[in-house]
Design a protein around this motif. Structure first.
Motif, short mmCIF file in Angstrom:
data_model
loop_
_atom_site.label_atom_id
_atom_site.label_comp_id
_atom_site.label_asym_id
_atom_site.label_seq_id
_atom_site.Cartn_x
_atom_site.Cartn_y
_atom_site.Cartn_z
N LYS A 216 83.88 13.76 43.98
CA LYS A 216 83.02 14.67 44.74
C LYS A 216 81.59 14.68 44.17
O LYS A 216 80.62 14.80 44.91
N LEU A 217 81.49 14.54 42.86
CA LEU A 217 80.15 14.50 42.26
C LEU A 217 79.40 13.25 42.67
O LEU A 217 78.18 13.27 42.87
N GLU A 218 80.14 12.13 42.79
CA GLU A 218 79.49 10.89 43.27
C GLU A 218 78.90 11.14 44.66
O GLU A 218 77.79 10.70 44.97
N GLY A 219 79.65 11.88 45.48
CA GLY A 219 79.16 12.22 46.82
C GLY A 219 77.93 13.10 46.74
O GLY A 219 76.96 12.92 47.49
N LEU A 220 77.94 14.05 45.81
CA LEU A 220 76.79 14.96 45.64
C LEU A 220 75.54 14.16 45.26
O LEU A 220 74.45 14.40 45.80
N VAL A 221 75.72 13.21 44.36
CA VAL A 221 74.58 12.38 43.93
C VAL A 221 74.05 11.58 45.12
O VAL A 221 72.83 11.51 45.35
N ALA A 222 74.98 11.02 45.91
CA ALA A 222 74.56 10.23 47.08
C ALA A 222 73.82 11.11 48.09
O ALA A 222 72.85 10.68 48.72
N ASP A 223 74.25 12.37 48.21
CA ASP A 223 73.62 13.28 49.18
C ASP A 223 72.25 13.78 48.72
O ASP A 223 71.47 14.28 49.53
N HIS A 224 72.00 13.73 47.43
CA HIS A 224 70.75 14.30 46.90
C HIS A 224 70.06 13.32 45.95
O HIS A 224 69.92 13.58 44.75
N PRO A 225 69.64 12.19 46.51
CA PRO A 225 69.11 11.12 45.65
C PRO A 225 67.80 11.49 44.94
O PRO A 225 67.43 10.83 43.97
N ASP A 226 67.11 12.53 45.44
CA ASP A 226 65.87 12.92 44.75
C ASP A 226 66.15 13.85 43.57
O ASP A 226 65.29 14.04 42.71
N VAL A 227 67.34 14.42 43.57
CA VAL A 227 67.69 15.38 42.51
C VAL A 227 68.50 14.71 41.41
O VAL A 227 68.25 14.92 40.21
N PHE A 228 69.47 13.89 41.83
CA PHE A 228 70.39 13.29 40.87
C PHE A 228 70.27 11.77 40.84
O PHE A 228 69.97 11.14 41.86
#
Ligand SMILES: Cc1ncc(COP(=O)(O)O)c(C=O)c1O
Length: 395
Positions: A309-321
């Motif tokens: 799920k964290l990999e998904g979060l990173v993909a969804d927020h490429p400017d943050v993570f």
């Protein structure tokens, strides 16, 4: 005027008054999901019934007697650790720092007793963290920790993290040991690859050095094995443990082989509180929960889910993570935005994470985290990331 509490911490304006599982309640009633677990301490979450009853039962019977006497709870905890690990013996401390002190003393005493008193140097790594005592800061060696506190304890040789050739080149007739965290915690969740840990073990064996592992943060089930080095299929000579082993009670330990510990005879070391009945009663209860295949399987399963799920979060927020790293439930989100901003946005959205070096935020949740908790974590982290995105576009 100096505050009545020495102002060595930058504290968040949060006052938690109650905890249950992975949840903390703030004084104003807000509930926060705790993905920090007191920096990898509350391995069983807050107010775990087994720990509450171990502590209160022992509190009604006996708190403290000193190490002048036999302490059955200490003996029981040592026996469990010896059964479960590479170790032949254990010394109990109150903290990870105190464990570091003994690890250093034990290594030096070992060579002193072998007739090699000049073998005092310990090889350590950039980005490491071994505590805040004089030995701990000298071991880490970073300017941030050592500036102004000289003269530093001599005898530490600092090598760039990951530089195995540097390790080999640094070995001299003065080298006693290599000290390393299998996964750097404060340094930004930087795992040492299994192959590198194996290579360090070989280097120690070839050169007659002791391998000291600092599992203060990564140990006690956090990576899905009882201790992180088990993934690499190696064993240390000396290991520092703390944090999770007490589940919130101040408890640490140094575990060692009989050979490495051979210099530590009666009178060579001690601790007033280390291994007292209260701490060891809790430590036994922690191990009884964590050191079971079912519990560790659960950690691995939840870790897999959280990571995905964290990999998904990173993909969804490429400017943050930037990326996810770590192992088990010791995970880091390398940030592109400021990690402090991400942690603060987490507070605004009622989720607690912990900053680390290298612009990383650490997720070190209780190992008892549920799948519902993971779902809540993702909702809150997503909102926090959106908040940071908004801040990025408005600045
Ligand atoms: C790897 C490591 N070693 C040692 C320590 C020091 O432990 P303590 O703060 O319990 O003294 C820490 C604390 O964060 C740690 O993460």
């Amino acid at each position: 005027m100096i505050p009545s509490v020495l102002p060595t911490y930058n504290r968040a304006p949060l006052t938690f008054v109650k905890g249950e599982g992975a949840w903390l309640t703030e004084a104003d009633g807000r509930r926060f999901l705790d993905l920090g677990a007191g920096i990898a301490v509350n391995a069983l979450g807050h107010a775990h019934p087994a720990l509450v009853s171990a502590l209160t039962e022992q509190a009604h019977a006996l708190w403290h007697v000193s190490n002048l006497y036999q302490i059955p709870q200490q003996q029981a905890l040592a026996d469990k650790l010896v059964d479960l690990t590479f170790a032949d013996t254990a010394f109990f401390t109150n903290s990870g720092t105190e464990a570091c002190e003994l690890a250093v003393k034990m290594a030096r005493k070992y060579f002193y007793d072998q007739g090699q008193p000049d073998r005092v140097e310990i090889i350590t790594f950039s980005g490491s963290f071994h505590g805040r005592s004089s030995a701990g800061i000298a071991a880490a060696g970073s300017e941030k920790m050592t500036k102004g506190f000289g003269p530093l304890l001599p005898g530490f040789v600092h090598i760039t993290f990951g530089d195995l050739d540097g390790v080999t080149d640094a070995i001299t007739e003065k080298t006693a040991a290599i000290m390393i965290e299998p996964i750097q915690g404060e340094g930004g969740i930087r795992p040492v690859p299994d192959a590198e840990l194996k290579a360090l073990r070989e280097i120690c064996d070839e050169n007659g050095l002791l391998l000291i592992l600092d599992e203060v943060q990564c140990g006690v089930g956090r990576t899905g094995k009882l201790f992180a080095h088990e993934w690499a299929g190696i064993t240390p000579d000396i290991m520092m443990v703390a944090k999770g082993i007490g589940g919130g009670f101040p408890l640490g330990a140094v575990l060692a082989t009989e050979n490495a510990a051979s210099g530590m005879t009666a009178g060579t070391h001690g601790s007033t509180y280390g291994g007292n009945p209260l701490g060891c009663a809790v430590g036994c209860a922690v191990l009884d929960q964590v050191a079971t295949p079912a519990f560790l399987d659960g950690v691995n399963r939840k870790a897999g889910l959280l990571r995905q799920k964290l990999e998904g979060l990173v993909a969804d927020h490429p400017d943050v993570f930037d990326s996810v790293r770590g192992a088990g439930l010791m995970l880091g989100l390398k940030c592109k935005a400021s990690n402090a901003d991400v942690v603060n946005a987490g507070y605004d959205n009622h989720v607690i994470t912990v900053p680390a070096a290298d612009n990383v935020i650490r997720l070190l949740p209780p190992l008892t985290l549920t799948e519902d908790d993971i779902a809540q974590a993702m909702i809150r982290l997503d909102k926090a990331a959106q908040q940071v995105e908004t801040q990025l576009t408005t600045t």
